[in-house]
Design a protein around this motif. Sequence first.
Motif, PDB file in Angstrom:
ATOM      1  N   HIS A1386       1.295   2.421  -0.314  1.00 51.15           N
ATOM      2  CA  HIS A1386       1.568   1.502  -1.461  1.00 51.15           C
ATOM      3  C   HIS A1386       1.276   0.071  -1.185  1.00 51.15           C
ATOM      4  CE1 HIS A1386       3.889   4.591  -3.812  1.00 51.15           C
ATOM      5  NE2 HIS A1386       4.180   4.972  -2.522  1.00 51.15           N
ATOM      6  N   TYR A1387       1.241  -0.704  -2.322  1.00 47.49           N
ATOM      7  CA  TYR A1387       1.110  -2.084  -2.380  1.00 47.49           C
ATOM      8  C   TYR A1387       2.341  -2.639  -2.211  1.00 47.49           C
ATOM      9  CZ  TYR A1387      -3.755  -2.595  -3.859  1.00 47.49           C
ATOM     10  OH  TYR A1387      -5.021  -2.479  -3.878  1.00 47.49           O
ATOM     11  N   LEU A1388       2.672  -3.794  -1.503  1.00 48.20           N
ATOM     12  CA  LEU A1388       3.742  -4.581  -1.422  1.00 48.20           C
ATOM     13  C   LEU A1388       3.574  -6.198  -1.697  1.00 48.20           C
ATOM     14  CD1 LEU A1388       5.332  -3.498   1.827  1.00 48.20           C
ATOM     15  CD2 LEU A1388       6.337  -2.845  -0.200  1.00 48.20           C
ATOM     16  N   ASN A1389       4.422  -6.646  -2.009  1.00 45.20           N
ATOM     17  CA  ASN A1389       4.405  -8.266  -2.520  1.00 45.20           C
ATOM     18  C   ASN A1389       2.946  -8.561  -3.231  1.00 45.20           C
ATOM     19  OD1 ASN A1389       6.534  -8.853  -0.890  1.00 45.20           O
ATOM     20  ND2 ASN A1389       5.540  -8.822   1.004  1.00 45.20           N
ATOM     21  N   ASP A1390       2.827  -7.903  -4.396  1.00 48.68           N
ATOM     22  CA  ASP A1390       1.712  -8.184  -5.259  1.00 48.68           C
ATOM     23  C   ASP A1390       0.409  -7.968  -4.533  1.00 48.68           C
ATOM     24  OD1 ASP A1390       3.389  -8.687  -7.121  1.00 48.68           O
ATOM     25  OD2 ASP A1390       3.463 -10.949  -6.895  1.00 48.68           O
ATOM     26  N   GLY A1391       0.404  -7.039  -3.745  1.00 44.05           N
ATOM     27  CA  GLY A1391      -1.137  -6.653  -2.976  1.00 44.05           C
ATOM     28  C   GLY A1391      -1.357  -7.285  -1.868  1.00 44.05           C
ATOM     29  N   ALA A1392      -0.333  -8.226  -1.324  1.00 44.27           N
ATOM     30  CA  ALA A1392      -0.593  -9.183  -0.006  1.00 44.27           C
ATOM     31  C   ALA A1392      -0.320  -8.172   1.047  1.00 44.27           C
ATOM     32  CB  ALA A1392       0.234 -10.163   0.094  1.00 44.27           C
ATOM     33  N   ASP A1393       0.258  -6.965   0.962  1.00 45.81           N
ATOM     34  CA  ASP A1393       0.366  -6.250   1.995  1.00 45.81           C
ATOM     35  C   ASP A1393       0.413  -4.803   1.569  1.00 45.81           C
ATOM     36  OD1 ASP A1393       1.753  -7.965   4.298  1.00 45.81           O
ATOM     37  OD2 ASP A1393       2.907  -8.395   2.395  1.00 45.81           O
ATOM     38  N   ILE A1394      -0.119  -3.803   2.355  1.00 42.06           N
ATOM     39  CA  ILE A1394       0.191  -2.444   1.971  1.00 42.06           C
ATOM     40  C   ILE A1394       0.787  -1.660   3.179  1.00 42.06           C
ATOM     41  CG2 ILE A1394      -2.139  -2.385   0.912  1.00 42.06           C
ATOM     42  CD1 ILE A1394      -3.083  -0.821   3.496  1.00 42.06           C
ATOM     43  N   ILE A1395       1.540  -0.478   2.625  1.00 41.93           N
ATOM     44  CA  ILE A1395       2.463  -0.034   3.577  1.00 41.93           C
ATOM     45  C   ILE A1395       1.984   1.518   3.604  1.00 41.93           C
ATOM     46  CG2 ILE A1395       3.974   0.497   1.746  1.00 41.93           C
ATOM     47  CD1 ILE A1395       6.280   0.316   3.810  1.00 41.93           C
ATOM     48  N   TYR A1396       2.111   2.286   4.987  1.00 40.30           N
ATOM     49  CA  TYR A1396       1.638   3.584   5.036  1.00 40.30           C
ATOM     50  C   TYR A1396       2.106   3.834   6.236  1.00 40.30           C
ATOM     51  CZ  TYR A1396      -1.980   1.371   8.179  1.00 40.30           C
ATOM     52  OH  TYR A1396      -2.490   0.847   8.941  1.00 40.30           O
ATOM     53  N   HIS A1397       1.991   5.326   6.671  1.00 44.37           N
ATOM     54  CA  HIS A1397       2.545   5.775   8.016  1.00 44.37           C
ATOM     55  C   HIS A1397       1.751   6.697   8.803  1.00 44.37           C
ATOM     56  CE1 HIS A1397       3.532   9.866   6.247  1.00 44.37           C
ATOM     57  NE2 HIS A1397       3.374   9.095   5.118  1.00 44.37           N
ATOM     58  N   THR A1398       1.896   6.750   9.774  1.00 45.00           N
ATOM     59  CA  THR A1398       1.347   7.691  10.755  1.00 45.00           C
ATOM     60  C   THR A1398       2.459   8.208  11.943  1.00 45.00           C
ATOM     61  OG1 THR A1398      -0.419   8.472  12.028  1.00 45.00           O
ATOM     62  CG2 THR A1398       0.206   5.979  12.489  1.00 45.00           C
ATOM     63  N   ALA A1399       2.308   9.319  12.371  1.00 43.46           N
ATOM     64  CA  ALA A1399       3.169   9.839  13.528  1.00 43.46           C
ATOM     65  C   ALA A1399       4.664   9.553  13.077  1.00 43.46           C
ATOM     66  CB  ALA A1399       2.836   9.261  14.826  1.00 43.46           C
ATOM     67  N   SER A1400       5.341   8.698  13.725  1.00 43.21           N
ATOM     68  CA  SER A1400       6.685   8.666  13.421  1.00 43.21           C
ATOM     69  C   SER A1400       6.831   7.131  13.330  1.00 43.21           C
ATOM     70  CB  SER A1400       7.784   8.984  14.352  1.00 43.21           C
ATOM     71  OG  SER A1400       7.483   8.237  15.640  1.00 43.21           O
ATOM     72  N   VAL A1401       5.886   6.146  12.873  1.00 40.13           N
ATOM     73  CA  VAL A1401       6.124   4.856  12.621  1.00 40.13           C
ATOM     74  C   VAL A1401       5.692   4.577  10.953  1.00 40.13           C
ATOM     75  CG1 VAL A1401       5.898   3.926  14.851  1.00 40.13           C
ATOM     76  CG2 VAL A1401       3.914   4.338  13.638  1.00 40.13           C
ATOM     77  N   GLY A1402       6.366   3.672  10.487  1.00 39.37           N
ATOM     78  CA  GLY A1402       6.036   3.169   9.129  1.00 39.37           C
ATOM     79  C   GLY A1402       5.142   1.737   9.730  1.00 39.37           C
ATOM     80  N   ILE A1403       4.160   1.659   8.842  1.00 38.26           N
ATOM     81  CA  ILE A1403       3.083   0.312   9.154  1.00 38.26           C
ATOM     82  C   ILE A1403       3.186  -0.339   7.857  1.00 38.26           C
ATOM     83  CG2 ILE A1403       0.901  -0.139   9.944  1.00 38.26           C
ATOM     84  CD1 ILE A1403       0.775   2.571  11.159  1.00 38.26           C
ATOM     85  N   VAL A1404       3.385  -1.600   8.316  1.00 37.97           N
ATOM     86  CA  VAL A1404       2.789  -2.743   6.951  1.00 37.97           C
ATOM     87  C   VAL A1404       1.905  -3.433   7.473  1.00 37.97           C
ATOM     88  CG1 VAL A1404       3.988  -4.661   5.533  1.00 37.97           C
ATOM     89  CG2 VAL A1404       5.334  -2.600   6.428  1.00 37.97           C
ATOM     90  N   LEU A1405       0.660  -3.442   6.881  1.00 43.26           N
ATOM     91  CA  LEU A1405      -0.338  -4.184   7.042  1.00 43.26           C
ATOM     92  C   LEU A1405      -0.585  -5.561   6.301  1.00 43.26           C
ATOM     93  CD1 LEU A1405      -3.363  -4.282   8.766  1.00 43.26           C
ATOM     94  CD2 LEU A1405      -4.052  -2.845   6.982  1.00 43.26           C
TER      95      LEU A1405
END
Length: 1974
Positions: A1386-1405
């Motif tokens: 998903h996008y966050l903050n009007d597309g400045a960040d994206i969020i996804y996950h792998t293993a047991s961590v949520g990642i904000v890029l």
Amino acid sequence: MADRTAPNCHLRLEWVYGYRGHQCRNNLYYTAAKEIVYFVAGVGVVYNTREHKQKFYLGHNDDIISLALHPERVLVATGQVGKEPYICVWDSYTVQTVSILKDVHSHGIACLAFDLEGQCLVSVGLDSKNTICVWDWRRGKVLAAAPGHTDRIFDISWDLYQPSKLVSCGVKHIKFWSLCGNALTPKRGVFGKTGDLQTILCLACAKDEVTYSGALNGDIYVWKGINLMKTVQGAHGSGIFSMNVCEEGFATGGRDGCVRLWDLNFKPITLIDLRETDQGYKGLSVRSVCWRGDHILVGTQDSEIFEVVVHDRTKPFLIMQGHCEGELWALAVHPTKPLAMTGSDDRSVRIWSLIDHALIARCNMEEPIRCAAVSTDGIHLALGMKDGSFTVLRVRDMTEVVHIKDRKEAIHELKYSPDGAHLAVGSNDNSVDIYGVVQRYKKVGECSGSTSFITHMDWSTDSKYLQINDGSGRRLFYRMPSGKEVTNREELKLVQWASWTCVLGPEVNGISPKYSDINDINSVDANFNNQVLVTADDYGLVKLLRYPCIKKGAKFKKYLGHSAHITNARWSHDYQWVITIGGADHSVFQWKFVPERKSKEAVHIAPQETLADSNSEESDSDQSDVPEMDSEIEQETQHTYRRQVYKEDLPQLKEQCKEKHRATAMKKKERAPGSGVKLHFIHGYRGYDCRSNLFYTQTGEIVYHVAAIGVVYNRQQNTQRFYMGHDDDILCLAIHPLKDFVATGQVGRDSSIHIWDTESLKPMSVLRGFHQLGVCALDFSADGKRLASVGLDDNHTIVLWDWRKGEKLSTMRGSKDKIFVVKMNPYLPDKLITAGVKHMKFWHKAGGGLIGRKGNMGKTETMMCAVYGWSEEMVFSGTCTGDICIWRDMFLMKTVKAHDGPVFSVHALEKGFVTGGKDGIVALWDDTFERCLKTYAIKRAVLAPGSKGLLLEDNPSIRAISLGHGHILVGTKNGEILEVDKSGPITLLVQGHMEGEVWGLATHPHLPLCATVSDDKTLRIWDLSPSHCMLAVRKLRKGGRCCCFSPDGKALAVGLNDGSFLIVNADTLEDLVSFHHRKDIISDIRFSPGSGKYLAVASGDTFVDIYNVMSSKRVGVCKGCLNYVTHLDWDKRGKLLQVNTGGKEQFFFEAPRGKKQTIPATEVEKINWSTWTCVLGTSVEGIWPLINEVTEVTAACLSSDKKVLATGDDLGYVKLFRYPVRGKYAKFKRYVAHSTLVTNVRWTHDDGLLVTVGGGDTCLMIWAHEPEGHREIRQCDSEESDVESEDDGGYDSDVTRENEINYTIKALSTNMRPMTGLKPHLQLKEPSVDERQGVVRGSRPPVSRALPQPEKLQTNNVGKKKRPIEDLVLELVFGYRGNDCRNNVHYLNDGADIIYHTASVGIVLNLTTSCQSFYAEHSDDILCLTINQHPKFPNVVATGQVGDTGDMSATSPSIHVWDAMTKQTLSVLRCFHSGGVCSVSFSATGKLLLSVGLDPEHTVTIWKWQEGAKVATRVGHTQRIFVAEFRPDSDTHFVSVGLKHVRFWTLAGRALLCKKGVLSSIEDARMQTMLSVAFGANNLTFTGTISGDVCVWKEHILVRIVAKAHTGPVFTMYTTLRDGLIVTGGKERPSKEGGALKLWDQELKRCRAFRLETGQVIDCVRSVCRGKGKILVGTRNAEIIEVGEKNAACNILVNGHMDGPIWGLGAHPSRDVFLSAAEDGTVRLWDIPEKKMLNKVNLGHPARTISYSPEGDMVAIGMKNGEFIILLVASLKIWGKKRDRRSPIQDIRFSPNSRYLAVGSTESAVDFYDLTLGPQLNRINSCRDIPSFVMQMDFSADSTYVQISTGAYKRLVYEVPSGKPVTEQPHIDRITWATWTSVLGDEVIGIWSRNTDKADVTCACVSHSGLNIATGDDFGMVKLFDFPCPEKFGKHKRFLGHSAHLTNVRFTTGDRFVVSAGGDDRSVFVWRCVHAAH
């Protein structure tokens, strides 16, 4: 005749001696009023020391074992033991209950604690999991619950300085809990090296996360956070049982009898040793302390309470004492003084003053005491001992007179004779010895003859006789003092007994229940003066009965207090008091006796409130003065409403049957018919067993119920509208005060209550989960917010609801007897009344419970109705004898005679009342029931002309009355609804059959009429035209089961239940002719077609008789059926009869003679049948359901156009099939309206209407037939076949994998590699050389001759000071979980960040800086992710994880709601979705969260995530649900999709209602597996399927299919909120026209395709999200790509390995880059500073291992197929490749001098290659005799040795390149290694943990500095140890994040980073190393 009522006098608890100190702690406190609160047995005691008074709380029904004081110190919480224990919160001032908390714990409640504000209460159960539960105690609601520990928990406390934190402690543990959402998450306290792991007994919290705890050894352990900071040694000599915190500091009390006071920093202030004080004694043990100001309360193990004043601490006051632990059996009262003597197994005898309430003497004996007696002059006290001796003491100074031991067994009873001359001593040796008192207790006689131990004895007044009872239940008499048995009972007739304490004998027959012989009464004592008897039993009840009580089952009053068995009860000498003693609770209770005259004066005192009534209902005798029960009421109380099969059971039954019928399921099924029916009108009203169920609505319509339908009837238009949400009989109906909503309750296993709107007929809320069998009474509160309901279960449970929220506020067992009515107090919403069989109860709400008191009436009458009057305490109730009772509060003021026979209904008006009774009279009364203003008799004579029918009889029993609109509405038992005008005329509005099954139904051959005949002995003719009324009725002498019109419609034949039948004139219903030829029921009757010449009459005698109608003669009999005949049909010619029987046989007979014919099945269909009502044969094969074991098709009827077959079955379903119904399990449309059995169905002559009758519900229902084409989309149309078609739209490997994947939690991981042998930490160590030579380590001379031991490891940065690594911090993660999860980018903050996950961590890029930040609170793999799109909740994310069983423990599945920017956890929702959470979705307002589980039921749950509260939950589907999403504009509607199903859900209150998608509107549509969902305006829903189509739904009806939206499965869809455009993603080959990503308009009509340019053959999109002008795509190949909408440019943001495990890791020798090699056949080069993938090489085969050369210019790669490749780094060209092995290469290594290459494989070999010989790579040597496969290899620093770790847990060393094994340990110990990656070896034995029995440490790597080793294991943990690590179970830090099975771990150059590679998660984690400071 003795009076059989309970006695009028009563007992009042006056004093309790004792305090519970054993097995309890922290149970003694000062209240705000400076009173002392504690508990004994089952009683809470509030003791005022200044006035020496006690108050009692009696709300428990078993032993209290825990107590907590509210911070304001007025309220007290107490917890009890028991099978269903509960917690009471009560007021210590008024001793009244404030709240009851129940239904969570079992066994008992061990600890309680309030939080700082006093809002929450925490409790700990005694169940096997020691469940911890946090309550909102005022509402009685559970906020969170979790398993506490595997062993006992002793104390729990809230951290008073940090919100939502708790600490618990117990056997060998202490746990620190945090409360977030509904989750309690524990962290175990780490004892470390500071203290021993031991049992912690008590604790107290201080500020700054400091916790003080008392340990078993007497130390105090001080904790900071979760770590043990320090210990205060020897604070007490042994265990510290209690710790109390106050403003001044802490008080502790221990087993050593000391109390210590400490200041706030836990510095000692003072010590008080109670053993040394005056009152002290050896062995005194403190169980409870409380410090307030200058006073300290101390409770001891031996039931004493001391009060210590701090400044005078040597003189504690003993303010309460009781017996110590041990059974208490002995009790005697002084003959002349108010004294009681008790003796116990604690060997003490004590004398209590009953006036001063104090212990006045105590003496310790040698033996446990079992009985006591005081001589008649009061001088001697005799004590019987457990060892068979007895002792006599002088009362005044307790000195011994004699001690005699004549017996071996315990003395159980002894008594002095009234003349004082003799003492009788009864023992367990089955005999009584008589001793002479004056002869210094010489034995003078012996009574033998008893076969069992002696239990009770009584002397006669003249001292000449003794009666005894023994253990076998015999009663014997002896002459005294000789002891001769009296056998002639005559001489006993005149004997008068001095006392009566025997439990056998005619005078006390009444003490045992009516039908039971079990004697559980331990003691009785008669009070001859007042003629009352007191009894004490095994259940802790004290009862008062009249004396004598001759008849069994006498009425009594009962008193609770003692918890378990009471061993003895005695009257005091002057009968002022009763003393009772408890066995197990060893407490002494003193009850004040209030005789009759006194109790009359005390009426105005409210009785002491208890949960069980003191005025018992349980006595069983029939009171002589209770009138016979009215027949109607009798019938009603006997209804159980139980069903063989509940509709709730059908899905499960279907599943079970499906297995059997897989084969038939494959066949193509006939479609459901095109036409449908719609319920049009119902003749019927349920009056025969329901009351007060008829009301006017706001708009003047009339609402009532019948069968399973709520009916809203418009009397102007004579039309009905229906609420059809119920699926079984409705039993009660209540109307909201605003008259717009109605509540109805139904029959069911888990019966539900629906609250619905009478205008829209939509459910507002559905309440279920608390009533079994059914709901029999309902009432709204005056403000309309609450609803009270009563269930039909054995306890008639009462539930109070907040109905809009669907929340249960309180519940309580109502009464054993049936409850007819519940009414809520219109002035005080917390109060209500219930009335029913033999009772009237007044209730008030207390937290989660209700407290009830019985109304005080002289004799118990059955109440039929009740209503509140003009003030809050006035209640008026109608009885079964025709009286109206007038109550004030709980007291009956007076009764008024109102009706003959029961008063069934009473209704309150503004200025008066109206009543209706069985006598058929409606009476109007003034507001005090002083006089009757007017009566209306319901008679035929006053029936108004506009009536819709006829009255069956005058004065029918009236069951319901309601007023409004100038009329009185009346419902009768006969099923009529009448409107009475105030001036007198009566209009009949609706009517139906009376009670009794309705079976007979016939429609007229050419008029809109039908006839019905019923077991109520009536034949009725109904008009089916819009006037809807009953035209005629005739009473029959017997009930009937069938009827039929003649073909001309003039005659009507009726078959009766006695075997006779009649033919009547169809207009006048007068007899034409009648016959009686059979004995059994006439089951079907038919005129032959055409002229109607013959009449066929089928009977239960298995015959069909044929009569000639004209000549009235029987002309033929059809014989040959083996069972009763059920159905008949004629053929068109009138020559052939088709017959069905109850044995499912089909026969054919020729008319008129009745000859049996055999006709093949193929021919039967060709015959032209005149009618078809049979249910057997090939042409109707498909009507039988899958579960035909439990359900019968009872009726069928074919329409005249032969197209539609209607059927009725005994589950109440009406179904329509397309005729002919060939093939099994055809598709159908089904309608629910009848409740149980549909007995008959008929089409009218023109097929315009379908008429059905119900058995039990007595209804005639008329359905309008809607032909094909004319179709409104309607709710009750449900179509299905019992077996779904198997084709589901194709197969797709990705879908199959996602469906079949089995997620297990990491904690249950097993080995990844097939290891064999003993684990390293279990192997016996071989002694080293030194040890063998007997040199003790460390004893060598300081200057050794031997060479110094070389370094274990060559260190690369020798010049610098070496610094160890302290910590690892997660820096980067390369990976994304796309292959089996969807919709998770998903996008966050009007597309400045994206969020996804792998293993047991949520990642904000962050897309501009490519920095990653992590949410790492999950304990296991994340499976789903969603973001909250509501502006109030920006950046709020929900993620769901894998879990174990749903037992709410830490391994349970959970959902975390967190802030993506701050990474703060907002809420944790533990759920019951065992397996894991596979989908989450936020509602439109963002306040609700929807989750779906992977459990077998695929549960769907809705949460209020901020509070952690579960709103609703329901079984989702039998098969996997992939996605469930809220509609973007709704908080109540959502859609779920999955394997072959789509469901449309609505949240109503707390209930989830769902509809299946209906496909039939589109030709040949079939249900496919649905994978994704999106939404459009106007209730449109789009679902993506496995075949690539998208289905478009309006409401729940399929309206369109977008064929092949993608060529493969449509995995994901996204609805853009701002413009409604929809993005879809699927599996597709990229082509010119199409791509795997498409953007559509709002209706899904036009689209634009995008190509992803990934270079893959097939693109598989798993996740899409649309931002501003950009689309974010997550793929199956672990890429996340951003696609521009305008230019379609693709930008890959995230890369990862698409398949795992990632086996190989190689770190570059000098740069911060590394390589990974994985199962997906790629090798990838990652750059840590740049945070990205630099390059990727496709090898075409799965790779297993990879390694850089020492200079970093070459890379060697080992493959799964046994090949290895060497690449040049600069050009990525292949330098050489070779395949000498056929199985996977496990490790590959360059030697430090770059000369050799070692290749280790699964073939248990290591091959050496010499690289200096060039790229042809010939093998120069290999190592043999390796016991198992090779795991890791390391070269020595000088390139001459290699160490190998193997799959047999063995580490071997070989020479290079010769391949010779090196075996001498000293030799090996001197080798310096270039690298260390082995998990085996003595140097690293400490990396193996205790719990690796199923799983392994898989990889390791020692840092370049040689000071640390990082490991990875099968549990997915990265751990950091010191190196070397030779001690077992080394200290370490652990780092979580990976899924199970780490495959590899490496340090990068300069020890800057650790890289770890995941097996299951296909991800690479990069951790930054934090070095220790210099």
